[in-house]
Design a protein around this motif. Structure first.
Motif, PDB file in Angstrom:
ATOM      1  N   ASP A 115       0.857  -1.190   0.000  1.00 44.73           N
ATOM      2  CA  ASP A 115       0.000   0.000   0.000  1.00 44.73           C
ATOM      3  C   ASP A 115       0.892   1.240   0.000  1.00 44.73           C
ATOM      4  O   ASP A 115       1.577   1.528   0.977  1.00 44.73           O
ATOM      5  N   LEU A 116       0.873   1.973  -1.124  1.00 47.90           N
ATOM      6  CA  LEU A 116       1.692   3.177  -1.294  1.00 47.90           C
ATOM      7  C   LEU A 116       0.842   4.449  -1.231  1.00 47.90           C
ATOM      8  O   LEU A 116       1.269   5.505  -1.704  1.00 47.90           O
ATOM      9  N   THR A 117      -0.320   4.379  -0.616  1.00 45.22           N
ATOM     10  CA  THR A 117      -1.218   5.524  -0.524  1.00 45.22           C
ATOM     11  C   THR A 117      -0.502   6.722   0.101  1.00 45.22           C
ATOM     12  O   THR A 117       0.031   6.632   1.205  1.00 45.22           O
ATOM     13  N   GLY A 118      -0.470   7.830  -0.636  1.00 44.33           N
ATOM     14  CA  GLY A 118       0.111   9.066  -0.118  1.00 44.33           C
ATOM     15  C   GLY A 118       1.627   9.081  -0.018  1.00 44.33           C
ATOM     16  O   GLY A 118       2.199  10.035   0.483  1.00 44.33           O
ATOM     17  N   ALA A 119       2.296   8.032  -0.490  1.00 46.08           N
ATOM     18  CA  ALA A 119       3.767   7.978  -0.411  1.00 46.08           C
ATOM     19  C   ALA A 119       4.390   8.976  -1.385  1.00 46.08           C
ATOM     20  O   ALA A 119       3.861   9.241  -2.454  1.00 46.08           O
ATOM     21  N   ASP A 120       5.523   9.554  -0.990  1.00 43.25           N
ATOM     22  CA  ASP A 120       6.277  10.460  -1.863  1.00 43.25           C
ATOM     23  C   ASP A 120       7.329   9.618  -2.576  1.00 43.25           C
ATOM     24  O   ASP A 120       8.276   9.151  -1.955  1.00 43.25           O
ATOM     25  N   LEU A 121       7.137   9.434  -3.878  1.00 45.30           N
ATOM     26  CA  LEU A 121       8.022   8.589  -4.678  1.00 45.30           C
ATOM     27  C   LEU A 121       8.922   9.410  -5.598  1.00 45.30           C
ATOM     28  O   LEU A 121       9.511   8.868  -6.529  1.00 45.30           O
ATOM     29  N   THR A 122       9.080  10.691  -5.321  1.00 50.46           N
ATOM     30  CA  THR A 122       9.891  11.567  -6.161  1.00 50.46           C
ATOM     31  C   THR A 122      11.295  11.003  -6.328  1.00 50.46           C
ATOM     32  O   THR A 122      12.020  10.800  -5.347  1.00 50.46           O
ATOM     33  N   GLY A 123      11.668  10.712  -7.560  1.00 49.26           N
ATOM     34  CA  GLY A 123      13.012  10.224  -7.855  1.00 49.26           C
ATOM     35  C   GLY A 123      13.288   8.793  -7.455  1.00 49.26           C
ATOM     36  O   GLY A 123      14.415   8.319  -7.557  1.00 49.26           O
ATOM     37  N   ALA A 124      12.276   8.055  -6.987  1.00 46.24           N
ATOM     38  CA  ALA A 124      12.476   6.657  -6.588  1.00 46.24           C
ATOM     39  C   ALA A 124      12.704   5.788  -7.824  1.00 46.24           C
ATOM     40  O   ALA A 124      12.134   6.019  -8.875  1.00 46.24           O
ATOM     41  N   ASP A 125      13.565   4.788  -7.678  1.00 47.23           N
ATOM     42  CA  ASP A 125      13.905   3.884  -8.775  1.00 47.23           C
ATOM     43  C   ASP A 125      13.161   2.562  -8.580  1.00 47.23           C
ATOM     44  O   ASP A 125      13.469   1.796  -7.672  1.00 47.23           O
ATOM     45  N   PHE A 126      12.169   2.324  -9.462  1.00 46.93           N
ATOM     46  CA  PHE A 126      11.378   1.104  -9.407  1.00 46.93           C
ATOM     47  C   PHE A 126      11.786   0.128 -10.513  1.00 46.93           C
ATOM     48  O   PHE A 126      11.016  -0.763 -10.847  1.00 46.93           O
ATOM     49  N   SER A 127      12.974   0.255 -11.055  1.00 46.29           N
ATOM     50  CA  SER A 127      13.414  -0.620 -12.151  1.00 46.29           C
ATOM     51  C   SER A 127      13.283  -2.086 -11.752  1.00 46.29           C
ATOM     52  O   SER A 127      13.856  -2.531 -10.755  1.00 46.29           O
ATOM     53  N   GLY A 128      12.507  -2.827 -12.522  1.00 50.36           N
ATOM     54  CA  GLY A 128      12.346  -4.259 -12.278  1.00 50.36           C
ATOM     55  C   GLY A 128      11.513  -4.610 -11.066  1.00 50.36           C
ATOM     56  O   GLY A 128      11.359  -5.781 -10.736  1.00 50.36           O
ATOM     57  N   ALA A 129      10.937  -3.610 -10.376  1.00 50.88           N
ATOM     58  CA  ALA A 129      10.137  -3.886  -9.179  1.00 50.88           C
ATOM     59  C   ALA A 129       8.802  -4.511  -9.568  1.00 50.88           C
ATOM     60  O   ALA A 129       8.164  -4.099 -10.529  1.00 50.88           O
ATOM     61  N   ILE A 130       8.379  -5.498  -8.808  1.00 50.77           N
ATOM     62  CA  ILE A 130       7.096  -6.167  -9.034  1.00 50.77           C
ATOM     63  C   ILE A 130       6.035  -5.406  -8.241  1.00 50.77           C
ATOM     64  O   ILE A 130       6.137  -5.265  -7.021  1.00 50.77           O
ATOM     65  N   LEU A 131       5.031  -4.896  -8.954  1.00 45.64           N
ATOM     66  CA  LEU A 131       3.997  -4.062  -8.341  1.00 45.64           C
ATOM     67  C   LEU A 131       2.600  -4.672  -8.463  1.00 45.64           C
ATOM     68  O   LEU A 131       1.601  -3.967  -8.301  1.00 45.64           O
TER      69      LEU A 131
END
Length: 152
Positions: A115-131
């Motif tokens: 659960d990423l509700t309201g999370a600040d993901l500015t500049g986060a690297d999700f390369s290859g992340a399973i979502l």
């Protein structure tokens, strides 16, 4: 004249709310289900640590290293995780509501059902992340099955 010096917990202090584990090497530690709420884990290494079901509400783990750590079902609500490294971490069902993940590295992390509700993901690297099935920052959208690197 004597001056009071602030007391800082050592890296050997037991897991507890508000624990101070700054710059500690805690690799491989079994911290399953512990309560580290409001703890200070800045610059600490928890590579391959077992943090499944851990309560880490409001923890400050800026620059923390969680490579290959198991954070299944961990509660990281309002955690400060700026520039933390979660490469290959297992974060299935983790609660990251209002977490600060600016510039965090989530390379190949498993965020299935997180659960990423309201999370600040500015500049986060999700390369290859399973979502798969993750709840996105708007609190409404669920990522489709097969979402890798981006929420589809």
């Amino acid at each position: 004249m004597l001056f009071a010096v602030p007391a800082f917990a050592a890296c050997t202090s037991p897991a507890a709310p508000e624990v101070v584990w700054r710059r500690c090497l805690l690799d491989g530690r079994d911290l399953t289900g512990v309560d580290l709420s409001r703890g200070h884990l800045r610059d600490s290494s928890l590579q391959r640590a077992k943090l499944a079901q851990a309560k880490m509400v409001g923890v400050d783990a800026t620059d923390g290293r969680f490579l290959s750590a198991d954070l299944t079902g961990a509660d990281l609500t309002e955690a400060v995780l700026r520039e933390a490294d979660f490469t290959r971490a297992i974060m299935r069902g983790a609660v990251l509501v209002r977490a600060d993940l600016r510039r965090a590295r989530l390379f190949r992390a498993d965020l299935t059902g997180a659960d990423l509700t309201g999370a600040d993901l500015t500049g986060a690297d999700f390369s290859g992340a399973i979502l798969d099935g993750a709840r996105w920052t708007d609190g409404q959208r669920l990522c489709a099955a097969g979402s890798v690197g981006t929420c589809q």
